[in-house]
Scaffold this motif. Structure first.
Motif, mmCIF file in Angstrom:
data_model
loop_
_atom_site.group_PDB
_atom_site.id
_atom_site.type_symbol
_atom_site.label_atom_id
_atom_site.label_comp_id
_atom_site.label_asym_id
_atom_site.label_seq_id
_atom_site.Cartn_x
_atom_site.Cartn_y
_atom_site.Cartn_z
ATOM 1 N N VAL A 245 0.838 -1.192 0.000
ATOM 2 C CA VAL A 245 0.000 0.000 0.000
ATOM 3 C C VAL A 245 0.880 1.251 0.000
ATOM 4 O O VAL A 245 1.726 1.418 0.886
ATOM 5 C CB VAL A 245 -0.926 0.027 1.232
ATOM 6 N N ASP A 246 0.701 2.110 -0.979
ATOM 7 C CA ASP A 246 1.426 3.379 -1.010
ATOM 8 C C ASP A 246 0.845 4.249 -2.118
ATOM 9 O O ASP A 246 -0.035 3.811 -2.880
ATOM 10 C CB ASP A 246 2.925 3.173 -1.226
ATOM 11 N N LEU A 247 1.362 5.478 -2.217
ATOM 12 C CA LEU A 247 0.906 6.391 -3.248
ATOM 13 C C LEU A 247 1.280 5.875 -4.641
ATOM 14 O O LEU A 247 2.300 5.194 -4.801
ATOM 15 C CB LEU A 247 1.510 7.776 -3.037
ATOM 16 N N PRO A 248 0.478 6.190 -5.645
ATOM 17 C CA PRO A 248 0.713 5.655 -6.996
ATOM 18 C C PRO A 248 2.114 5.923 -7.534
ATOM 19 O O PRO A 248 2.757 5.005 -8.084
ATOM 20 C CB PRO A 248 -0.350 6.366 -7.845
ATOM 21 N N GLU B 259 -0.227 -4.532 -5.872
ATOM 22 C CA GLU B 259 -0.101 -3.118 -5.549
ATOM 23 C C GLU B 259 -1.464 -2.541 -5.189
ATOM 24 O O GLU B 259 -2.463 -2.813 -5.861
ATOM 25 C CB GLU B 259 0.478 -2.347 -6.732
ATOM 26 N N VAL B 260 -1.480 -1.719 -4.136
ATOM 27 C CA VAL B 260 -2.697 -1.030 -3.726
ATOM 28 C C VAL B 260 -2.350 0.455 -3.675
ATOM 29 O O VAL B 260 -1.760 0.944 -2.706
ATOM 30 C CB VAL B 260 -3.202 -1.517 -2.357
ATOM 31 N N ALA B 261 -2.683 1.167 -4.730
ATOM 32 C CA ALA B 261 -2.374 2.595 -4.819
ATOM 33 C C ALA B 261 -3.386 3.373 -4.004
ATOM 34 O O ALA B 261 -4.571 3.454 -4.366
ATOM 35 C CB ALA B 261 -2.391 3.045 -6.278
ATOM 36 N N ALA B 262 -2.932 3.930 -2.894
ATOM 37 C CA ALA B 262 -3.854 4.633 -1.992
ATOM 38 C C ALA B 262 -3.073 5.528 -1.056
ATOM 39 O O ALA B 262 -1.883 5.333 -0.817
ATOM 40 C CB ALA B 262 -4.683 3.618 -1.194
ATOM 41 N N ASP B 263 -3.768 6.505 -0.502
ATOM 42 C CA ASP B 263 -3.213 7.427 0.478
ATOM 43 C C ASP B 263 -3.681 6.972 1.860
ATOM 44 O O ASP B 263 -4.889 6.810 2.083
ATOM 45 C CB ASP B 263 -3.706 8.844 0.176
ATOM 46 N N LEU B 264 -2.751 6.770 2.790
ATOM 47 C CA LEU B 264 -3.125 6.290 4.116
ATOM 48 C C LEU B 264 -4.014 7.268 4.869
ATOM 49 O O LEU B 264 -4.655 6.897 5.849
ATOM 50 C CB LEU B 264 -1.874 6.003 4.946
ATOM 51 N N ARG B 265 -4.052 8.511 4.430
ATOM 52 C CA ARG B 265 -4.893 9.507 5.092
ATOM 53 C C ARG B 265 -6.334 9.443 4.610
ATOM 54 O O ARG B 265 -7.190 10.181 5.103
ATOM 55 C CB ARG B 265 -4.305 10.900 4.869
ATOM 56 N N THR B 266 -6.614 8.577 3.635
ATOM 57 C CA THR B 266 -7.971 8.355 3.156
ATOM 58 C C THR B 266 -8.407 6.945 3.553
ATOM 59 O O THR B 266 -7.659 6.209 4.195
ATOM 60 C CB THR B 266 -8.044 8.503 1.627
#
Length: 305
Positions: free
Chosen positions: A129-132, A155-162
């Motif tokens: 999990v991390d930014l794209p 891959e999991v493209a995502a922002d941990l703040r969301t």
């Protein structure tokens, strides 16, 4: 790519980065430490992929450091300590696999190469999990060098703040199956509220029997002691021109307490000095001083049935 990362502004709630800017550049710095540790004396781990990321980034500072690695205890301090941190998480995933867990999640994966380095059991899946932009950089570099993961890598493209949990489930994560989570080096870059939210989401996704490892060399920084150490040990430097005070938050959260509050059974917390002792090492004076200001914490916990 840019060869000089920009760190001129403080963090904002929606700031973004790639691997050569902002928080993303810290992953490159840590990769630099892993690359140096791999060529140092008696490395605890060998991450031979780390040097590939440094070369691809075209970062002059890190390239120069790798070309002329230091040899003194001061110069090798951060590579040594990040070697200890890397070994801790490597051992955690190995133990989880031995216990039958086949689903791993690397939170804020950065330039983590465990999907490629570790010997995963058949049927294992590693979610990163991390930014794209961070994931894109890592995948491109490894693909260009013909690297193949040793587990199914997702891959999991995502922002941990969301609400990244939705993206994780959409990628195939099974909430009914025990999982192994790593939260490595993340917490200093999150506010108290964001840390609590992170552990809330992880707990909601974790089936009974799940395991988690949390840790960072600088879980809670003491900036005054850091300045004093750098004055006494000028050879200690792995940060280049990065002002970490612009990237991290002054927090009061205690990760072990947050985990316990969310229903995890927490094992005794260790610091990097205790980990070194467990690996048969005697921490030199500079390591003791570094831990005094970085206040490292390494935590493992299990989700109760």
């Amino acid at each position: 790519m840019s060869t000089t990362p920009e760190f001129g502004s403080l963090r904002t709630d929606d700031d973004q980065w790639d691997i050569v800017s902002g928080v993303g550049y810290t992953a490159l710095l840590v990769a630099g430490s892993r690359a140096l540790h791999a060529v140092g004396p008696q490395p605890l781990v060998r991450d031979d992929f780390a040097k590939l990321f440094i070369a691809a980034s075209q970062d002059r500072y890190l390239a120069d450091v790798l070309a002329k690695p230091g040899a003194t205890e001061d110069e090798t301090a951060f590579p040594r300590l990040y070697g200890v941190q890397t070994r801790f998480f490597d051992d955690f995933f190995a133990a989880a696999a031995d216990a039958g867990i086949r689903q791993a999640v690397i939170v804020a994966a950065g330039l983590d190469s465990r999907a490629y380095r570790l010997e995963w059991p058949p049927g294992a899946t590693v979610f990163e999990v991390d930014l794209p932009k961070v994931l894109e950089f890592k995948s491109r570099v490894l693909r260009e060098h013909g690297a193949e993961p040793k587990a199914r890598r997702v891959e999991v493209a995502a922002d941990l703040r969301t609400d990244w949990s939705r993206a994780l489930e959409a990628a195939g994560f099974d909430v009914e199956t025990p999982s192994a989570w790593s939260v490595e080096g993340v917490l200093p870059y999150l506010t108290d509220e964001a840390q609590n939210t992170l552990f809330t989401r992880i707990s909601g996704l974790s089936a009974p029997g799940s395991r988690i490892a949390v840790g960072a060399l600088g879980t809670r920084l003491d900036r005054e002691r850091r300045a004093a150490l750098e004055a006494d040990h000028p050879g200690v430097n792995m940060s280049g021109n990065v002002d970490f005070s612009a990237l991290t938050y002054e927090t009061k959260s205690e990760p072990a307490e947050l985990l316990a509050a969310h229903g995890w059974t927490v094992e005794p917390v260790r610091n990097t000095l205790e980990l070194q002792a467990g690996y048969g090492m005697t921490p030199p004076e500079v390591d003791v001083k570094i831990d005094n200001f970085m206040r490292s914490q390494y935590i493992t916990a299990t989700r109760a049935a």
